[in-house]
Write a protein that holds these residues in place. Sequence first.
Motif, PDB file in Angstrom:
ATOM      1  N   ARG A  73       0.936  -0.939   0.185  1.00 21.51           N
ATOM      2  CA  ARG A  73       0.135  -0.224  -0.052  1.00 21.51           C
ATOM      3  C   ARG A  73       0.948   1.082  -0.398  1.00 21.51           C
ATOM      4  NH1 ARG A  73      -5.067   0.567   4.344  1.00 21.51           N
ATOM      5  NH2 ARG A  73      -5.423   3.094   4.031  1.00 21.51           N
ATOM      6  N   VAL A  74       0.860   2.244  -0.754  1.00 22.83           N
ATOM      7  CA  VAL A  74       1.437   3.102  -1.040  1.00 22.83           C
ATOM      8  C   VAL A  74       0.834   4.973  -0.872  1.00 22.83           C
ATOM      9  CG1 VAL A  74       3.307   1.907  -2.282  1.00 22.83           C
ATOM     10  CG2 VAL A  74       1.345   3.242  -3.571  1.00 22.83           C
ATOM     11  N   ASP A  75       1.331   5.641  -0.187  1.00 27.17           N
ATOM     12  CA  ASP A  75       0.566   7.280  -1.188  1.00 27.17           C
ATOM     13  C   ASP A  75       0.592   7.421  -2.312  1.00 27.17           C
ATOM     14  OD1 ASP A  75       0.362   9.839  -1.275  1.00 27.17           O
ATOM     15  OD2 ASP A  75       1.268  10.164   1.206  1.00 27.17           O
ATOM     16  N   PRO A  76      -0.322   8.011  -2.737  1.00 27.89           N
ATOM     17  CA  PRO A  76      -0.523   8.212  -4.571  1.00 27.89           C
ATOM     18  C   PRO A  76       0.436   9.303  -5.199  1.00 27.89           C
ATOM     19  CG  PRO A  76      -2.791   7.901  -4.042  1.00 27.89           C
ATOM     20  CD  PRO A  76      -1.422   7.929  -2.805  1.00 27.89           C
ATOM     21  N   GLU A  77       0.960  10.627  -3.521  1.00 34.85           N
ATOM     22  CA  GLU A  77       1.416  11.269  -3.593  1.00 34.85           C
ATOM     23  C   GLU A  77       3.091  10.781  -3.284  1.00 34.85           C
ATOM     24  OE1 GLU A  77       0.861  14.599  -4.914  1.00 34.85           O
ATOM     25  OE2 GLU A  77      -1.085  14.243  -4.865  1.00 34.85           O
ATOM     26  N   GLN A  78       3.467   9.862  -3.249  1.00 35.19           N
ATOM     27  CA  GLN A  78       5.070   9.752  -3.044  1.00 35.19           C
ATOM     28  C   GLN A  78       5.520   8.598  -4.115  1.00 35.19           C
ATOM     29  OE1 GLN A  78       6.779  10.624  -0.216  1.00 35.19           O
ATOM     30  NE2 GLN A  78       4.684  11.661  -0.132  1.00 35.19           N
ATOM     31  N   ILE A  79       4.047   8.454  -5.362  1.00 36.76           N
ATOM     32  CA  ILE A  79       4.851   7.859  -6.344  1.00 36.76           C
ATOM     33  C   ILE A  79       5.779   8.367  -7.254  1.00 36.76           C
ATOM     34  CG2 ILE A  79       4.471   6.996  -8.474  1.00 36.76           C
ATOM     35  CD1 ILE A  79       0.981   6.204  -7.268  1.00 36.76           C
ATOM     36  N   SER A  80       7.302   8.246  -7.653  1.00 35.58           N
ATOM     37  CA  SER A  80       8.136   8.880  -8.042  1.00 35.58           C
ATOM     38  C   SER A  80       7.849   8.210  -9.718  1.00 35.58           C
ATOM     39  CB  SER A  80       9.853   8.366  -7.708  1.00 35.58           C
ATOM     40  OG  SER A  80       9.929   6.305  -7.987  1.00 35.58           O
ATOM     41  N   SER A  81       8.983   9.692  -9.839  1.00 32.00           N
ATOM     42  CA  SER A  81       8.749   9.923 -11.676  1.00 32.00           C
ATOM     43  C   SER A  81       9.331   7.719 -12.262  1.00 32.00           C
ATOM     44  CB  SER A  81      10.180  10.474 -11.963  1.00 32.00           C
ATOM     45  OG  SER A  81       9.605  12.474 -11.995  1.00 32.00           O
ATOM     46  N   ASP A  82      10.787   7.317 -11.344  1.00 30.31           N
ATOM     47  CA  ASP A  82      10.817   6.204 -11.863  1.00 30.31           C
ATOM     48  C   ASP A  82       9.865   5.242 -11.441  1.00 30.31           C
ATOM     49  OD1 ASP A  82      13.108   4.732 -11.638  1.00 30.31           O
ATOM     50  OD2 ASP A  82      13.032   3.421  -9.979  1.00 30.31           O
ATOM     51  N   ASP A  83       9.078   5.130 -10.198  1.00 33.73           N
ATOM     52  CA  ASP A  83       8.011   4.634 -10.820  1.00 33.73           C
ATOM     53  C   ASP A  83       6.863   4.326 -11.645  1.00 33.73           C
ATOM     54  OD1 ASP A  83       8.541   3.153  -8.083  1.00 33.73           O
ATOM     55  OD2 ASP A  83       7.148   5.026  -6.535  1.00 33.73           O
ATOM     56  N   ALA A  84       6.509   5.687 -12.272  1.00 32.98           N
ATOM     57  CA  ALA A  84       5.821   6.069 -13.144  1.00 32.98           C
ATOM     58  C   ALA A  84       6.415   5.302 -14.502  1.00 32.98           C
ATOM     59  CB  ALA A  84       5.527   7.229 -13.417  1.00 32.98           C
ATOM     60  N   ARG A  85       7.794   6.043 -15.083  1.00 35.20           N
ATOM     61  CA  ARG A  85       8.213   4.768 -15.757  1.00 35.20           C
ATOM     62  C   ARG A  85       8.396   3.687 -15.959  1.00 35.20           C
ATOM     63  NH1 ARG A  85      12.753   1.966 -16.738  1.00 35.20           N
ATOM     64  NH2 ARG A  85      13.725   3.309 -14.193  1.00 35.20           N
ATOM     65  N   ARG A  86       9.021   3.167 -14.935  1.00 35.55           N
ATOM     66  CA  ARG A  86       8.361   0.852 -14.174  1.00 35.55           C
ATOM     67  C   ARG A  86       7.233   0.654 -14.895  1.00 35.55           C
ATOM     68  NH1 ARG A  86      11.073   0.510  -8.998  1.00 35.55           N
ATOM     69  NH2 ARG A  86      10.943  -2.421  -9.618  1.00 35.55           N
ATOM     70  N   ALA A  87       5.562   2.467 -14.162  1.00 35.54           N
ATOM     71  CA  ALA A  87       5.108   1.189 -14.936  1.00 35.54           C
ATOM     72  C   ALA A  87       4.804   1.524 -16.280  1.00 35.54           C
ATOM     73  CB  ALA A  87       3.446   1.964 -13.814  1.00 35.54           C
ATOM     74  N   GLY A  88       5.338   2.139 -17.296  1.00 37.12           N
ATOM     75  CA  GLY A  88       5.007   2.624 -18.644  1.00 37.12           C
ATOM     76  C   GLY A  88       4.117   4.015 -19.120  1.00 37.12           C
ATOM     77  N   TYR A  89       4.669   4.572 -17.643  1.00 34.73           N
ATOM     78  CA  TYR A  89       4.145   6.222 -18.026  1.00 34.73           C
ATOM     79  C   TYR A  89       4.866   6.539 -18.848  1.00 34.73           C
ATOM     80  CZ  TYR A  89      -0.412   3.449 -16.245  1.00 34.73           C
ATOM     81  OH  TYR A  89      -1.520   3.212 -15.658  1.00 34.73           O
ATOM     82  N   GLU A  90       4.870   7.851 -19.021  1.00 31.64           N
ATOM     83  CA  GLU A  90       5.783   8.887 -19.447  1.00 31.64           C
ATOM     84  C   GLU A  90       6.085   9.918 -18.121  1.00 31.64           C
ATOM     85  OE1 GLU A  90       6.976   9.654 -22.741  1.00 31.64           O
ATOM     86  OE2 GLU A  90       6.465   7.945 -23.517  1.00 31.64           O
ATOM     87  N   VAL A  92       4.969  10.870 -13.791  1.00 34.74           N
ATOM     88  CA  VAL A  92       3.721  10.621 -12.766  1.00 34.74           C
ATOM     89  C   VAL A  92       3.098  11.322 -12.984  1.00 34.74           C
ATOM     90  CG1 VAL A  92       4.763  13.148 -11.456  1.00 34.74           C
ATOM     91  CG2 VAL A  92       4.046   9.900  -9.845  1.00 34.74           C
ATOM     92  N   ASP A  93       2.972  12.546 -13.734  1.00 33.07           N
ATOM     93  CA  ASP A  93       1.705  12.874 -13.648  1.00 33.07           C
ATOM     94  C   ASP A  93       0.278  11.614 -14.101  1.00 33.07           C
ATOM     95  OD1 ASP A  93       1.988  15.159 -11.554  1.00 33.07           O
ATOM     96  OD2 ASP A  93       2.808  16.225 -13.775  1.00 33.07           O
ATOM     97  N   GLU A  94       0.882  11.665 -15.547  1.00 35.87           N
ATOM     98  CA  GLU A  94      -0.028  10.704 -16.200  1.00 35.87           C
ATOM     99  C   GLU A  94      -0.512   9.596 -15.306  1.00 35.87           C
ATOM    100  OE1 GLU A  94       0.540   8.083 -20.049  1.00 35.87           O
ATOM    101  OE2 GLU A  94       2.041   9.595 -19.810  1.00 35.87           O
ATOM    102  N   LEU A  95       0.515   8.610 -14.601  1.00 33.13           N
ATOM    103  CA  LEU A  95       0.636   7.811 -13.700  1.00 33.13           C
ATOM    104  C   LEU A  95      -0.498   7.880 -13.033  1.00 33.13           C
ATOM    105  CD1 LEU A  95       0.523   4.960 -12.858  1.00 33.13           C
ATOM    106  CD2 LEU A  95       1.928   5.732 -11.468  1.00 33.13           C
ATOM    107  N   ARG A  96      -0.740   9.121 -11.993  1.00 32.35           N
ATOM    108  CA  ARG A  96      -1.550   9.812 -11.129  1.00 32.35           C
ATOM    109  C   ARG A  96      -2.944   9.942 -11.769  1.00 32.35           C
ATOM    110  NH1 ARG A  96       3.397  13.706  -7.997  1.00 32.35           N
ATOM    111  NH2 ARG A  96       3.560  12.163  -6.731  1.00 32.35           N
ATOM    112  N   ALA A  97      -2.744  10.891 -12.824  1.00 36.73           N
ATOM    113  CA  ALA A  97      -4.369  10.685 -13.364  1.00 36.73           C
ATOM    114  C   ALA A  97      -4.971   9.589 -13.232  1.00 36.73           C
ATOM    115  CB  ALA A  97      -4.269  11.801 -14.780  1.00 36.73           C
TER     116      ALA A  97
END
Length: 218
Positions: A73-90, A92-97
């Motif tokens: 379980r994580v805080d969405p505000e703590q998701i990093s740019s590296d997390d976003a890249r590893r999830a296939g997003y350009e 972190v804002d795109e992921l949080r959306a």
Amino acid sequence: MSSTRRTGPSPGSLRTHNTLATVGDVLLTAAVTNGVAEGSVDLAFRRWAHPRIRPGSSFIALTHVIEVTSLERVDPEQISSDDARRAGYENVDELRATLCVNTHNPTYRIGLRCIGEDPRIALRADDDLSDDDVADLGSRLDRMDSRSNKGPWTRAVLEIIGRRPGVVSTELAAELGRERTAFKNDVTKLKKLGLTESLEVGYELSPRGVEFLRRDAT
């Protein structure tokens, strides 16, 4: 032909993967699935009221078997740019959306890796059936029929798919006097045994299904 059972993909191992896929309920886009298979994606993020998967479980996506390697379980505000890249997003804002729905639910960070190809692919192509294979498949279908509140259905569904490949499910269901959703669910059960294949429109019998139906009728 020998009745000795051969090694290889089995309906038993296939059921394990499909059960976990249903429990997991991790829907991945084709791009993300291919990224996991290639190794460029190894994370996903979901909002769930309660975790729907567990580390070590697996599910089928496209033609791949995907394993869940971690869950936290994580805080969405703590998701990093590296997390976003590893999830296939350009970014972190795109992921949080994507997490802006069901915001009352917590967010989970899911580790993923590809552990192989969908075993149903090899299973569908395997038409070198021993006598034991035919008997085992027949017994499985008989059990499905016996548990059904609508009476025997398995051979009728195989027969109509063999006779009308590539025909939309609505027409096939209507010919059998069935409701479309229930009919499609039944076809999925046969697909898990490697007997049918989905086409862009409708279905067809797999090589395994063709051989089983031929032998089952004799």
